[in-house]
Design a protein around this motif. Structure first.
Motif, short mmCIF file in Angstrom:
data_model
loop_
_atom_site.label_atom_id
_atom_site.label_comp_id
_atom_site.label_asym_id
_atom_site.label_seq_id
_atom_site.Cartn_x
_atom_site.Cartn_y
_atom_site.Cartn_z
N PRO A 17 -89.96 -25.66 21.14
CA PRO A 17 -89.43 -24.10 21.22
C PRO A 17 -90.34 -23.16 20.01
O PRO A 17 -90.54 -22.28 20.15
CB PRO A 17 -88.42 -24.95 19.61
CG PRO A 17 -88.14 -25.97 20.02
CD PRO A 17 -89.39 -26.17 20.71
N ARG A 18 -91.34 -24.13 19.48
CA ARG A 18 -92.55 -23.33 18.37
C ARG A 18 -93.56 -22.90 19.27
O ARG A 18 -93.90 -21.73 19.58
CB ARG A 18 -92.85 -24.10 17.77
CG ARG A 18 -92.44 -24.32 15.95
CD ARG A 18 -92.66 -25.32 15.35
NE ARG A 18 -92.37 -25.64 14.23
CZ ARG A 18 -92.23 -26.33 12.81
NH1 ARG A 18 -93.42 -27.12 13.30
NH2 ARG A 18 -91.69 -26.66 11.94
N VAL A 19 -93.93 -23.38 20.59
CA VAL A 19 -94.96 -22.93 21.76
C VAL A 19 -94.22 -22.05 22.39
O VAL A 19 -94.91 -21.05 22.92
CB VAL A 19 -95.00 -24.43 22.84
CG1 VAL A 19 -95.64 -23.69 23.79
CG2 VAL A 19 -96.25 -25.70 21.90
N ALA A 20 -93.05 -21.45 22.62
CA ALA A 20 -92.17 -21.19 23.16
C ALA A 20 -91.80 -19.62 22.67
O ALA A 20 -92.60 -18.94 22.97
CB ALA A 20 -91.00 -21.54 24.30
N VAL A 21 -91.80 -19.57 21.30
CA VAL A 21 -92.07 -18.38 20.69
C VAL A 21 -93.34 -17.99 20.02
O VAL A 21 -93.51 -16.73 20.27
CB VAL A 21 -91.18 -18.91 19.16
CG1 VAL A 21 -91.37 -17.62 17.56
CG2 VAL A 21 -89.72 -19.08 19.20
N LEU A 22 -94.35 -18.77 20.43
CA LEU A 22 -95.75 -17.72 20.15
C LEU A 22 -95.97 -17.25 21.35
O LEU A 22 -96.69 -16.22 21.46
CB LEU A 22 -96.89 -18.99 20.39
CG LEU A 22 -96.49 -19.72 18.37
CD1 LEU A 22 -97.59 -21.01 18.26
CD2 LEU A 22 -96.94 -18.65 17.44
N ARG A 41 -85.29 -18.06 25.60
CA ARG A 41 -84.33 -19.18 26.33
C ARG A 41 -84.46 -19.16 28.24
O ARG A 41 -84.08 -19.75 29.02
CB ARG A 41 -82.54 -18.52 25.92
CG ARG A 41 -82.49 -18.35 24.50
CD ARG A 41 -81.50 -19.12 24.38
NE ARG A 41 -80.89 -20.06 25.10
CZ ARG A 41 -79.12 -19.69 24.43
NH1 ARG A 41 -78.56 -19.69 24.22
NH2 ARG A 41 -78.86 -21.47 25.21
N GLY A 42 -85.01 -18.25 28.12
CA GLY A 42 -85.88 -17.93 29.41
C GLY A 42 -86.63 -19.18 29.79
O GLY A 42 -86.79 -19.61 30.90
N ARG A 43 -87.22 -19.41 29.24
CA ARG A 43 -88.42 -20.44 29.28
C ARG A 43 -87.51 -21.96 29.30
O ARG A 43 -88.04 -23.30 29.97
CB ARG A 43 -88.88 -20.84 28.30
CG ARG A 43 -90.26 -19.87 28.65
CD ARG A 43 -91.93 -19.34 27.41
NE ARG A 43 -93.00 -19.02 27.41
CZ ARG A 43 -93.51 -19.00 28.68
NH1 ARG A 43 -94.41 -20.53 28.81
NH2 ARG A 43 -94.72 -18.09 28.21
N HIS A 44 -86.70 -22.55 28.44
CA HIS A 44 -86.11 -23.15 27.77
C HIS A 44 -85.03 -22.96 27.38
O HIS A 44 -84.19 -22.69 26.77
CB HIS A 44 -86.63 -23.77 26.29
CG HIS A 44 -88.39 -24.59 26.69
ND1 HIS A 44 -88.49 -25.19 27.14
CD2 HIS A 44 -88.73 -23.82 25.72
CE1 HIS A 44 -90.14 -25.40 27.40
NE2 HIS A 44 -90.27 -24.77 26.32
N VAL A 47 -82.65 -24.12 24.19
CA VAL A 47 -83.11 -23.71 22.48
C VAL A 47 -81.81 -22.65 22.18
O VAL A 47 -81.81 -21.97 22.52
CB VAL A 47 -84.27 -23.44 22.62
CG1 VAL A 47 -84.48 -22.89 21.38
CG2 VAL A 47 -85.45 -24.32 23.56
N SER A 48 -81.61 -23.43 20.68
CA SER A 48 -80.43 -22.29 19.77
C SER A 48 -81.00 -21.35 19.33
O SER A 48 -82.15 -21.11 19.34
CB SER A 48 -79.83 -23.93 19.46
OG SER A 48 -80.45 -23.82 18.39
N ASP A 54 -85.02 -20.67 12.81
CA ASP A 54 -85.87 -21.28 12.19
C ASP A 54 -87.78 -20.93 12.98
O ASP A 54 -88.72 -21.42 11.59
CB ASP A 54 -85.41 -22.67 12.14
CG ASP A 54 -84.13 -23.02 11.86
OD1 ASP A 54 -83.83 -22.25 11.12
OD2 ASP A 54 -83.42 -24.03 12.48
N CYS A 55 -88.65 -21.07 13.79
CA CYS A 55 -89.25 -21.61 14.56
C CYS A 55 -89.99 -20.37 14.03
O CYS A 55 -90.49 -20.06 13.26
CB CYS A 55 -89.55 -21.42 15.52
SG CYS A 55 -89.12 -22.96 16.71
N LEU A 56 -89.26 -19.26 13.99
CA LEU A 56 -90.24 -17.60 13.53
C LEU A 56 -89.93 -17.73 11.61
O LEU A 56 -91.06 -17.30 11.56
CB LEU A 56 -89.54 -16.26 13.53
CG LEU A 56 -88.89 -15.69 15.19
CD1 LEU A 56 -87.53 -15.07 15.40
CD2 LEU A 56 -90.11 -15.36 15.03
#
Length: 146
Positions: A17-22, A41-44, A47-48, A54-56
């Motif tokens: 999730p952190r990688v996807a957010v970045l 969510r397009g990548r994973h 992920v909720s 939480d990642c942000l």
């Protein structure tokens, strides 16, 4: 952009999730939370929403992400690249763009009397009309003059 290196450099665990957010913020600077969630969510797909929030929060606390919230707007996020820039916000459509530092050295503006504060950062938001929103206004003004 080596997101794993960024995360490790900030003493954060490398998670999907952190990688996807970045990656989402790299692809869409000034993204709101909904845009980030959609990209992640397009990548994973598993992920909720809460995981993205939480990642942000964790990435912002670690200084990897900058949270901006112009008056009357939802929070927006961008990668924190230590490039010392400000933002221009369109009053009509809400688009946000980066603008160079106002003047001087970081933190860009020096308060005349900071009332005892040790100022280490200044945030400037310029308000106006973006190029797309200026066009209809200019056209309407021309029609009104005829």
């Amino acid at each position: 952009m080596d997101v794993e290196q960024l995360l490790r450099g900030a003493n954060l665990r490398v998670t999907r999730p952190r990688v996807a957010v970045l990656h989402a913020l790299h692809d869409s600077p000034h993204a709101d939370t909904g845009t980030v969630i959609e990209a992640v969510r397009g990548r994973h797909t598993s992920v909720s929403h809460q995981a993205v929030y939480d990642c942000l929060h964790a990435l912002t606390d670690a200084g990897l992400v900058r949270r901006i919230q112009p008056t009357g707007s939802v929070a927006r996020y961008e990668l924190s690249l230590d490039d010392n820039h400000h933002h221009a916000v369109c009053r009509v459509c809400g688009s946000i763009t980066d603008v160079a530092c106002a003047t001087g050295e970081a933190p860009c503006l020096h308060a005349a009397d900071p009332k005892g504060f040790a100022v280490d950062e200044a945030e400037v938001i310029y308000w106006g009309l973006c190029p797309n929103c200026q066009e209809p206004t200019a056209t309407q003004n021309e029609k009104g003059r005829r």
